[in-house]
Design a protein around this motif. Structure first.
Motif, mmCIF file in Angstrom:
data_model
loop_
_atom_site.group_PDB
_atom_site.id
_atom_site.type_symbol
_atom_site.label_atom_id
_atom_site.label_comp_id
_atom_site.label_asym_id
_atom_site.label_seq_id
_atom_site.Cartn_x
_atom_site.Cartn_y
_atom_site.Cartn_z
ATOM 1 N N GLU A 51 0.760 -1.085 0.158
ATOM 2 C CA GLU A 51 0.199 0.001 -0.128
ATOM 3 C C GLU A 51 0.835 1.211 -0.053
ATOM 4 O O GLU A 51 0.514 2.169 -0.745
ATOM 5 C CB GLU A 51 -0.735 0.108 1.243
ATOM 6 C CG GLU A 51 -1.910 1.057 1.142
ATOM 7 C CD GLU A 51 -2.971 0.954 2.418
ATOM 8 O OE1 GLU A 51 -3.247 1.949 2.825
ATOM 9 O OE2 GLU A 51 -3.459 -0.330 2.631
ATOM 10 N N ILE A 54 2.260 1.760 -3.489
ATOM 11 C CA ILE A 54 1.066 2.276 -4.372
ATOM 12 C C ILE A 54 1.179 3.882 -3.963
ATOM 13 O O ILE A 54 0.876 4.633 -4.986
ATOM 14 C CB ILE A 54 -0.021 1.541 -4.154
ATOM 15 C CG1 ILE A 54 0.178 0.280 -4.547
ATOM 16 C CG2 ILE A 54 -1.230 2.162 -4.964
ATOM 17 C CD1 ILE A 54 -1.137 -0.566 -4.438
ATOM 18 N N HIS A 57 3.769 5.662 -5.568
ATOM 19 C CA HIS A 57 3.872 5.887 -7.044
ATOM 20 C C HIS A 57 2.862 7.019 -7.311
ATOM 21 O O HIS A 57 3.143 7.646 -8.235
ATOM 22 C CB HIS A 57 3.004 4.603 -7.717
ATOM 23 C CG HIS A 57 2.802 4.597 -9.024
ATOM 24 N ND1 HIS A 57 1.264 4.730 -9.246
ATOM 25 C CD2 HIS A 57 3.188 4.419 -10.132
ATOM 26 C CE1 HIS A 57 1.258 4.658 -10.536
ATOM 27 N NE2 HIS A 57 2.215 4.458 -11.195
ATOM 28 N N SER A 58 1.673 7.190 -6.481
ATOM 29 C CA SER A 58 0.826 8.248 -6.658
ATOM 30 C C SER A 58 1.393 9.631 -6.596
ATOM 31 O O SER A 58 1.350 10.523 -7.139
ATOM 32 C CB SER A 58 -0.304 8.128 -5.932
ATOM 33 O OG SER A 58 -1.179 9.311 -6.034
ATOM 34 N N GLU A 139 -11.613 1.214 -10.440
ATOM 35 C CA GLU A 139 -11.025 0.043 -10.458
ATOM 36 C C GLU A 139 -11.956 -1.121 -10.619
ATOM 37 O O GLU A 139 -11.628 -2.155 -11.360
ATOM 38 C CB GLU A 139 -10.024 -0.305 -9.144
ATOM 39 C CG GLU A 139 -8.831 0.698 -9.119
ATOM 40 C CD GLU A 139 -8.043 0.472 -7.892
ATOM 41 O OE1 GLU A 139 -8.704 0.105 -6.699
ATOM 42 O OE2 GLU A 139 -7.080 0.878 -7.926
ATOM 43 N N THR A 209 -4.596 6.457 -14.056
ATOM 44 C CA THR A 209 -4.582 6.119 -12.706
ATOM 45 C C THR A 209 -4.921 4.753 -12.481
ATOM 46 O O THR A 209 -4.025 4.048 -11.733
ATOM 47 C CB THR A 209 -5.327 7.146 -11.871
ATOM 48 O OG1 THR A 209 -4.719 8.397 -12.105
ATOM 49 C CG2 THR A 209 -5.047 6.789 -10.633
ATOM 50 N N ARG A 213 -2.190 1.588 -11.403
ATOM 51 C CA ARG A 213 -2.468 0.922 -10.160
ATOM 52 C C ARG A 213 -2.471 -0.653 -10.050
ATOM 53 O O ARG A 213 -2.044 -1.344 -9.103
ATOM 54 C CB ARG A 213 -3.584 1.619 -9.159
ATOM 55 C CG ARG A 213 -3.341 3.004 -8.557
ATOM 56 C CD ARG A 213 -4.671 3.819 -8.347
ATOM 57 N NE ARG A 213 -5.237 3.009 -7.261
ATOM 58 C CZ ARG A 213 -4.798 3.422 -5.781
ATOM 59 N NH1 ARG A 213 -3.901 4.227 -5.710
ATOM 60 N NH2 ARG A 213 -5.349 2.549 -4.810
ATOM 61 N N ARG A 217 0.053 -3.344 -8.814
ATOM 62 C CA ARG A 217 -0.276 -4.464 -7.805
ATOM 63 C C ARG A 217 0.138 -5.746 -8.331
ATOM 64 O O ARG A 217 0.523 -6.606 -7.565
ATOM 65 C CB ARG A 217 -1.738 -4.343 -7.616
ATOM 66 C CG ARG A 217 -2.280 -3.302 -6.713
ATOM 67 C CD ARG A 217 -3.642 -3.436 -6.121
ATOM 68 N NE ARG A 217 -4.347 -2.523 -5.485
ATOM 69 C CZ ARG A 217 -5.034 -1.327 -5.798
ATOM 70 N NH1 ARG A 217 -5.358 -1.518 -7.067
ATOM 71 N NH2 ARG A 217 -5.465 -0.504 -5.087
#
Length: 245
Positions: A51, A54, A57-58, A139, A209, A213, A217
């Motif tokens: 998490e 991630i 990354h954002s 998602e 986005t 993601r 993952r």
């Protein structure tokens, strides 16, 4: 790789950069953060570290963290992990619920959520939860679109392939056909996500986005298997791993 090179690699979706971050930084951070999660339940440090990456990354993609910040990347990841661990230890994870009408926008590259009927001076934690709720919905939409759409989105947004290469890898006639297919897939996505993507100009950023993601993952899941010995560790010191077929 230096921290600057790693940040550049994150921006370019480089598996080599992500591999170095995952396998070279995780152990040291685990020893300092894992005790905080004692008694949390099914949520493990492995889950938390994924998490955190991630979130990293954002932060890089939004411009919040860039190669001019002169930041200690390991320390930056540790701070994310520490804050997430405190949050998880303090209260249960975010419950994703439907029915909220939201739209995604951005200023200076930062994702901002506008939620119908909610005051704009709301608590930052509440804003974050609403942003995560929007991403969870997008998602879910991504998981329901046709497989060829997911494949073309992955090649376009994550692998950064030009249309002629996308056409060749997917057995399409030419670059124009690939572009037409991608546009049709985008229309399907926007139709399914109309409650969020009320502004068409936001669609590209929103799809990018959620595709990134999902790809990240998948990569982290492979890393975790390698770490546990379930699959052989790929040699990746000097070359990039092969892209998804």
């Amino acid at each position: 790789m230096t921290d600057i090179q790693l940040i550049q690699g994150i921006r370019e979706n480089s598996e080599k950069a992500w591999r170095e971050i995952y396998f070279n930084m995780k152990s040291a951070i685990r020893s300092r953060v894992e005790p905080i999660l004692s008694g949390v339940g099914d949520f493990t440090f492995d889950d938390l570290f994924d998490e955190a990456l991630i979130t990293l990354h954002s932060d890089v993609k939004s411009g919040k963290l860039n190669d001019s910040n002169c930041v200690n990347l390991s320390g930056y990841i540790y701070t994310i992990c520490y804050r997430l661990a405190l949050k998880k230890a303090r209260r249960p994870g975010i419950t994703i619920v439907g029915g909220t009408t939201v739209s995604m926008t951005g200023e200076d590259g930062e994702p901002v959520l506008i939620v119908t009927g909610v005051e704009q001076d709301q608590d930052p934690d509440e804003q974050y939860e609403q942003y995560m709720r929007a991403l969870a919905f997008l998602e879910e939409v991504l998981s329901k679109i046709p497989l060829n759409c997911k494949q073309i989105f992955r090649r376009f947004y994550w692998d950064n392939l030009p249309m002629d290469e996308i056409a060749s890898s997917m057995g399409l006639k030419n670059a124009n056909t690939a572009k037409t297919t991608k546009n049709r897939c985008m229309d399907k996505f926007k139709t399914m996500a109309k409650d969020i993507l009320s502004n068409d100009s936001l669609s590209e950023d929103a799809v990018r986005t959620v595709v990134e993601r999902e790809a990240l993952r998948d990569m982290l899941a492979r890393f975790r298997k390698e770490e546990s010995g379930d699959i052989a560790v790929a040699a990746c010191d000097n070359t990039e791993s092969e892209k998804d077929s």
